[in-house]
Design a protein around this motif. Structure first.
Motif, PDB file in Angstrom:
ATOM      1  N   GLY A 197      38.139 -25.085  20.208  1.00  0.00           N
ATOM      2  CA  GLY A 197      37.934 -24.578  19.192  1.00  0.00           C
ATOM      3  C   GLY A 197      36.306 -24.631  18.426  1.00  0.00           C
ATOM      4  N   GLY A 198      35.935 -25.367  17.596  1.00  0.00           N
ATOM      5  CA  GLY A 198      34.897 -25.027  16.620  1.00  0.00           C
ATOM      6  C   GLY A 198      33.714 -26.394  17.603  1.00  0.00           C
ATOM      7  N   LEU A 199      34.186 -27.902  17.371  1.00  0.00           N
ATOM      8  CA  LEU A 199      34.411 -28.968  18.158  1.00  0.00           C
ATOM      9  C   LEU A 199      33.899 -28.718  19.676  1.00  0.00           C
ATOM     10  N   THR A 200      34.007 -27.622  20.360  1.00  0.00           N
ATOM     11  CA  THR A 200      33.514 -27.916  21.935  1.00  0.00           C
ATOM     12  C   THR A 200      32.474 -26.195  21.884  1.00  0.00           C
ATOM     13  N   MET A 201      32.082 -25.726  20.876  1.00  0.00           N
ATOM     14  CA  MET A 201      30.860 -24.582  20.656  1.00  0.00           C
ATOM     15  C   MET A 201      30.040 -24.988  20.537  1.00  0.00           C
ATOM     16  N   LEU A 202      29.455 -26.497  20.131  1.00  0.00           N
ATOM     17  CA  LEU A 202      28.223 -26.791  19.621  1.00  0.00           C
ATOM     18  C   LEU A 202      27.125 -26.657  20.691  1.00  0.00           C
ATOM     19  N   PRO A 203      27.455 -27.160  22.030  1.00  0.00           N
ATOM     20  CA  PRO A 203      26.176 -26.630  23.119  1.00  0.00           C
ATOM     21  C   PRO A 203      26.129 -25.371  23.457  1.00  0.00           C
ATOM     22  N   MET A 204      27.373 -24.483  23.619  1.00  0.00           N
ATOM     23  CA  MET A 204      26.971 -23.021  23.896  1.00  0.00           C
ATOM     24  C   MET A 204      26.536 -22.724  22.117  1.00  0.00           C
ATOM     25  N   LEU A 205      26.469 -22.594  21.218  1.00  0.00           N
ATOM     26  CA  LEU A 205      25.638 -22.687  19.506  1.00  0.00           C
ATOM     27  C   LEU A 205      24.147 -22.636  20.010  1.00  0.00           C
ATOM     28  N   LYS A 206      24.628 -24.586  20.915  1.00  0.00           N
ATOM     29  CA  LYS A 206      22.950 -24.488  20.870  1.00  0.00           C
ATOM     30  C   LYS A 206      21.514 -23.728  21.741  1.00  0.00           C
ATOM     31  N   HIS A 207      22.234 -23.050  22.391  1.00  0.00           N
ATOM     32  CA  HIS A 207      21.927 -22.622  23.731  1.00  0.00           C
ATOM     33  C   HIS A 207      21.634 -21.575  23.497  1.00  0.00           C
TER      34      HIS A 207
ATOM     35  N   GLU B 176      18.862 -26.940  11.626  1.00  0.00           N
ATOM     36  CA  GLU B 176      19.390 -25.986  11.295  1.00  0.00           C
ATOM     37  C   GLU B 176      20.500 -26.071  11.569  1.00  0.00           C
ATOM     38  N   LEU B 177      20.806 -25.960  12.402  1.00  0.00           N
ATOM     39  CA  LEU B 177      22.088 -25.290  13.424  1.00  0.00           C
ATOM     40  C   LEU B 177      23.403 -26.663  13.158  1.00  0.00           C
ATOM     41  N   LEU B 178      23.038 -27.397  12.780  1.00  0.00           N
ATOM     42  CA  LEU B 178      23.620 -29.078  13.064  1.00  0.00           C
ATOM     43  C   LEU B 178      23.637 -29.256  11.735  1.00  0.00           C
ATOM     44  N   ASP B 179      22.695 -28.673  10.707  1.00  0.00           N
ATOM     45  CA  ASP B 179      22.923 -28.608   9.530  1.00  0.00           C
ATOM     46  C   ASP B 179      24.679 -27.276   9.323  1.00  0.00           C
TER      47      ASP B 179
END
Length: 189
Positions: free
Chosen positions: A23-33, A46-49
């Protein structure tokens, strides 16, 4: 509006949606990359916002984040393309699993694979929590609001929505108080 840009949005979020589990909580590292480091479409802040707003709005965090980023890039068509890209892999996988559900549930290898994936999901969620904490807990008041939210979430029956609203109100009140206090008045938060 270039179709190429929409296709790139779709494929980028398709890859993210297809290669992350939990789910979304585990996607942050890949979203950031993908979105910050590789594509440069948004800054880390902006991504964290977008991620924070995605957590506070109805729906799935990952889909909300994809919609926000897609909209920022290409307006409404970009939001639609990013959203479709994010949900397509899950929709296909869920449809496939539903077709063969009984065979999957009874398969020993599948059950062991799921156990292994659960461990990785916990590690990715911890990574997300640490990343968000580093960027969000920037002063004493943000730490105190976070601590109060943790206490409310863990030890009271207060609904999550109420905790989020209370935290937002605290932040707004604190900011108003800061602006009204004289700079040299010794009221630092």
């Amino acid at each position: 509006m270039a179709i190429h840009g929409l296709g790139e949005l779709y494929l980028t979020f398709f890859r993210i949606g297809g290669l992350t589990f939990g789910g979304g909580l585990t996607m942050l590292p890949m979203l950031k990359h993908e979105l910050v480091t590789k594509k440069g479409w948004v800054s880390e802040d902006e991504l964290l916002d977008c991620y924070a707003i995605g957590q506070c709005t109805p729906g799935v965090i990952a889909v909300n984040t994809a919609t926000f980023v897609g909209y920022k890039r290409k307006g409404i068509p970009g939001g639609i393309a990013a959203t479709l890209g994010m949900i397509s892999p899950s929709l296909a996988l869920i449809t496939l699993i539903a077709s063969f559900f009984q065979a999957f549930v009874e398969n020993l290898y599948f059950r062991h694979a799921i156990m292994g994936i659960k461990g990785v999901v916990c590690a990715l969620m911890l990574n997300t929590v640490i990343t968000l904490a580093r960027k969000s807990l920037v002063n004493l008041m943000s730490v105190l609001v976070c601590a109060a939210a943790v206490v409310l979430a863990l030890f009271t029956p207060v609904p999550t929505v109420a905790i989020v609203v209370l935290a937002g109100l605290c932040g707004a009140v604190i900011e108003l108080w800061r602006r009204r206090c004289p700079k040299g008045g010794g009221h630092k938060l």
